[in-house]
Scaffold this motif. Structure first.
Motif, mmCIF file in Angstrom:
data_model
loop_
_atom_site.group_PDB
_atom_site.id
_atom_site.type_symbol
_atom_site.label_atom_id
_atom_site.label_comp_id
_atom_site.label_asym_id
_atom_site.label_seq_id
_atom_site.Cartn_x
_atom_site.Cartn_y
_atom_site.Cartn_z
ATOM 1 N N UNK A 20 20.938 5.664 10.996
ATOM 2 C CA UNK A 20 20.874 4.493 10.373
ATOM 3 C C UNK A 20 20.237 3.322 10.972
ATOM 4 N N UNK A 21 20.048 3.306 12.128
ATOM 5 C CA UNK A 21 19.223 2.321 12.851
ATOM 6 C C UNK A 21 17.703 2.403 12.532
ATOM 7 N N UNK A 22 17.330 3.680 12.614
ATOM 8 C CA UNK A 22 15.876 4.110 12.490
ATOM 9 C C UNK A 22 15.691 3.905 10.899
ATOM 10 N N UNK A 23 16.662 4.245 10.026
ATOM 11 C CA UNK A 23 16.292 4.120 8.552
ATOM 12 C C UNK A 23 16.173 2.684 8.158
ATOM 13 N N UNK A 24 16.782 1.759 9.108
ATOM 14 C CA UNK A 24 16.741 0.442 8.683
ATOM 15 C C UNK A 24 15.568 -0.179 9.196
ATOM 16 N N UNK A 25 15.059 0.124 10.269
ATOM 17 C CA UNK A 25 13.965 -0.343 10.895
ATOM 18 C C UNK A 25 12.590 0.288 9.855
ATOM 19 N N UNK A 26 12.722 1.404 9.459
ATOM 20 C CA UNK A 26 11.620 1.844 8.672
ATOM 21 C C UNK A 26 11.407 1.173 7.541
ATOM 22 N N UNK A 27 12.870 0.987 6.828
ATOM 23 C CA UNK A 27 12.664 0.584 5.452
ATOM 24 C C UNK A 27 12.312 -0.977 5.525
ATOM 25 N N UNK A 28 12.487 -1.635 6.659
ATOM 26 C CA UNK A 28 11.998 -3.037 6.895
ATOM 27 C C UNK A 28 10.378 -2.995 6.917
ATOM 28 N N UNK A 29 9.957 -2.014 7.711
ATOM 29 C CA UNK A 29 8.759 -1.686 7.914
ATOM 30 C C UNK A 29 7.859 -1.252 6.450
ATOM 31 N N UNK A 30 8.563 -0.423 5.620
ATOM 32 C CA UNK A 30 8.004 -0.039 4.387
ATOM 33 C C UNK A 30 7.974 -1.265 3.764
ATOM 34 N N UNK A 31 9.148 -2.109 3.209
ATOM 35 C CA UNK A 31 8.941 -3.201 2.206
ATOM 36 C C UNK A 31 8.095 -4.130 2.740
ATOM 37 N N UNK A 32 8.237 -4.368 4.278
ATOM 38 C CA UNK A 32 7.451 -5.710 4.804
ATOM 39 C C UNK A 32 5.886 -5.023 4.638
ATOM 40 N N UNK A 33 5.720 -3.923 5.194
ATOM 41 C CA UNK A 33 4.161 -3.588 5.047
ATOM 42 C C UNK A 33 3.697 -3.626 3.809
ATOM 43 N N UNK A 34 4.555 -2.918 2.718
ATOM 44 C CA UNK A 34 4.015 -3.000 1.268
ATOM 45 C C UNK A 34 3.761 -4.570 0.738
ATOM 46 N N UNK A 35 4.383 -5.269 1.302
ATOM 47 C CA UNK A 35 4.613 -6.779 0.654
ATOM 48 C C UNK A 35 3.124 -7.439 1.108
ATOM 49 N N UNK A 36 2.881 -7.281 2.631
ATOM 50 C CA UNK A 36 2.141 -7.641 3.355
ATOM 51 C C UNK A 36 0.645 -7.036 2.669
ATOM 52 N N UNK A 37 0.657 -6.025 2.490
ATOM 53 C CA UNK A 37 -0.654 -5.404 1.911
ATOM 54 C C UNK A 37 -0.842 -5.898 0.415
ATOM 55 N N UNK A 38 0.238 -6.085 -0.401
ATOM 56 C CA UNK A 38 0.167 -6.579 -1.638
ATOM 57 C C UNK A 38 -0.407 -8.205 -1.586
ATOM 58 N N UNK A 39 0.193 -8.774 -0.584
ATOM 59 C CA UNK A 39 -0.134 -10.280 -0.490
ATOM 60 C C UNK A 39 -1.785 -10.152 -0.151
ATOM 61 N N UNK A 40 -2.160 -9.354 0.885
ATOM 62 C CA UNK A 40 -3.603 -9.400 1.454
ATOM 63 C C UNK A 40 -4.555 -9.063 0.103
ATOM 64 N N UNK A 41 -3.895 -7.995 -0.528
ATOM 65 C CA UNK A 41 -4.758 -7.691 -1.905
ATOM 66 C C UNK A 41 -4.911 -8.877 -2.777
ATOM 67 N N UNK A 42 -3.646 -9.579 -2.958
ATOM 68 C CA UNK A 42 -3.616 -10.707 -3.874
ATOM 69 C C UNK A 42 -4.449 -11.718 -3.379
ATOM 70 N N UNK A 43 -4.648 -11.905 -2.337
ATOM 71 C CA UNK A 43 -5.460 -12.867 -1.852
ATOM 72 C C UNK A 43 -6.823 -12.770 -2.422
ATOM 73 N N UNK A 44 -7.129 -11.636 -1.888
ATOM 74 C CA UNK A 44 -8.701 -11.113 -2.320
ATOM 75 C C UNK A 44 -8.836 -11.178 -3.862
ATOM 76 N N UNK A 45 -7.744 -10.625 -4.612
ATOM 77 C CA UNK A 45 -8.122 -10.338 -6.017
ATOM 78 C C UNK A 45 -7.825 -11.654 -6.791
#
Length: 459
Positions: A20-45
């Motif tokens: 559960x702890x690992x799942x929580x950490x990796x879920x945060x990484x998944x959503x946080x990383x996904x949104x960071x990449x979206x933001x980065x792409x959005x700033x370019x696009x």
């Protein structure tokens, strides 16, 4: 080194707590990383494309998301919740159903293209929607090994692969945007990312590959269970996309594109908390039912409270900094996104106390009450959105979900109390804290918030 080892110890091993702890950490990484990449792409696009392109893509995604949710017969839920979720025949039958569903969804998108173009007065949708919806057909072939990992809360490798394929898709999108300077770059990037994700997940995730199989008994059981899932996810579509559907008809396409950017940024904390609820708390209701023991109940309440506090904290930071973030990252064409982000984050603070509560219903196989709750939420929220637009403009639509959640609290509490999942003490504490934060932040950002209440933004 010893202190670091002691800090990491709770995350090691295959105990439920460690997973559960690992799942929580990796879920945060998944959503946080996904949104960071979206933001980065959005700033370019946003520097390569115009707001109208984002508005067109946002409308397209509304219809694609609608097809996905209105056709959900509970395949993913069955893979996680059902006791036969590890059997090969069960997995392959659901995979075959998933492929058939993908084909039907693409045909449905083609059928919707002309009506969508007519309703929103955007002729390009007649071509844009069928091509973008090819992603639905492609993702019908995604492996059940993703759901198997979610079932056992071992999502580490899945998260890494998702982020890698997303990054590749965003790179392709940026290159195509530089070359094409049109909305077609966004469509092509989405399709490339879908193809890569399906192929990579099949090849890299451990476990047996899926094969076509058909077992009528499994199909019948899935459709029977999935009837209320189907109704519930249809209601979820209206809950999650209702404001976009309605505002898409009220707002100029450029303003709608700005709104979509605001939703992408402002909804990020809520997406993190909901993802944790779905990937960690939902399986925990199956593995450690709250009604089974007071220890299970206490641990589930503690997990929900921690997720709620984390969500409220992220929303509060975003609400304070939202206007500044937009001013720094975007050009003046997107300035209105700032006040919109603040409002979306404020509603996130008010909704945070309820994160993970509804999962008690579906985690115990109660798809009927899950639908009753979602259906009531959809009807109430849409009514509030329509009234809110009339009286308060865009702001009225953006704050409607928070009002609806608060009004439906008694119904939610009654349903989940059947499974010993109503945390009245924690809910009252978190709702009080949320109200204090909302009042303080609203005072801090009052001048900016007034811009979102301007009725002149509507057509």
């Amino acid at each position: 080194m010893t202190s670091l080892s002691a800090l990491l110890n709770p995350f090691r091993g295959m105990s439920t707590r460690a997973r559960a702890l690992r799942g929580t950490g990796f879920t945060i990484l998944n959503v946080g990383g996904r949104d960071f990449l979206r933001l980065l792409a959005n700033l370019v696009l946003t520097r390569l494309l115009f707001p109208e392109a984002f508005g067109l893509m946002a409308l397209t995604q509304v219809f694609i998301y609608g097809l996905q949710t209105f056709s959900d017969v509970g395949i993913h839920t069955m893979l996680i919740q059902h006791k036969r979720g590890g059997e090969r025949v069960f997995l392959d039958t659901l995979w075959t159903m998933q492929i058939i569903r993908g084909v039907i969804l693409w045909v449905g998108a083609c059928a919707l293209a002309f009506p969508a173009a007519y309703i929103y007065d955007q002729p390009l949708l007649t071509v844009l929607l069928p091509i973008a919806a090819l992603s639905l057909f492609i993702e019908g072939f995604k492996t059940t090994k993703e759901a198997e990992a979610n079932r056992e809360i071992t999502i580490e490798r899945v998260v890494v692969l998702r982020l890698c394929t997303q990054l590749a898709g965003l790179i392709v999108t940026a290159l195509l945007a530089y070359w094409l300077r049109s909305v077609w770059a966004l469509v092509a990037g989405t399709l490339v990312a879908s193809v890569m994700r399906v192929i990579v997940m099949h090849m890299v995730l451990p476990g047996k590959s899926n094969r076509l199989h058909w077992d009528w008994a499994i199909v019948k059981e899935t459709l029977t269970f999935g009837f209320f899932i189907f109704l519930s996810t249809g209601a979820s579509f209206l809950i999650n996309m209702g404001n976009r559907i309605i505002l898409g008809a009220y707002l100029p396409i450029a303003v709608f594109g700005v709104l979509n950017i605001a939703i992408m940024l402002g909804a990020a904390p809520g997406q993190v908390s909901r993802a944790i609820a779905q990937t960690v708390i939902f399986p925990l209701y199956r593995i450690k039912p709250a009604q089974q023991s007071t220890d299970n109940q206490r641990n589930l309440f503690r997990a929900r409270r921690m997720v709620a506090l984390m969500s409220m904290g992220m929303c509060a930071v975003l609400a304070i900094l939202g206007v500044w973030v937009v001013d720094v990252l975007y050009d003046p064409r997107y300035a209105l996104a700032g006040p919109m982000i603040v409002l979306i984050a404020l509603r996130g603070i008010l909704i945070s106390p309820f994160v993970g509560a509804q999962e008690a219903l579906i985690g115990n196989g109660d798809s009927k009450r899950h639908f009753y709750l979602n259906g009531s939420m959809a009807a109430l929220q849409l009514s509030i959105i329509l009234a809110g637009i009339t009286w308060f403009g865009v702001a009225g639509a953006l704050i409607a979900p928070a009002v609806a959640n608060l009004l439906l609290y008694p119904m939610r509490a009654r349903f989940i109390s059947r499974y010993a999942a109503w945390d009245i003490k924690g809910d009252l504490m978190l709702m009080t804290l949320g109200l204090v934060l909302v009042l303080a932040i609203s005072w801090f950002n009052w001048d900016a918030l007034l811009l979102a209440f301007d009725l002149n933004l509507l057509q």
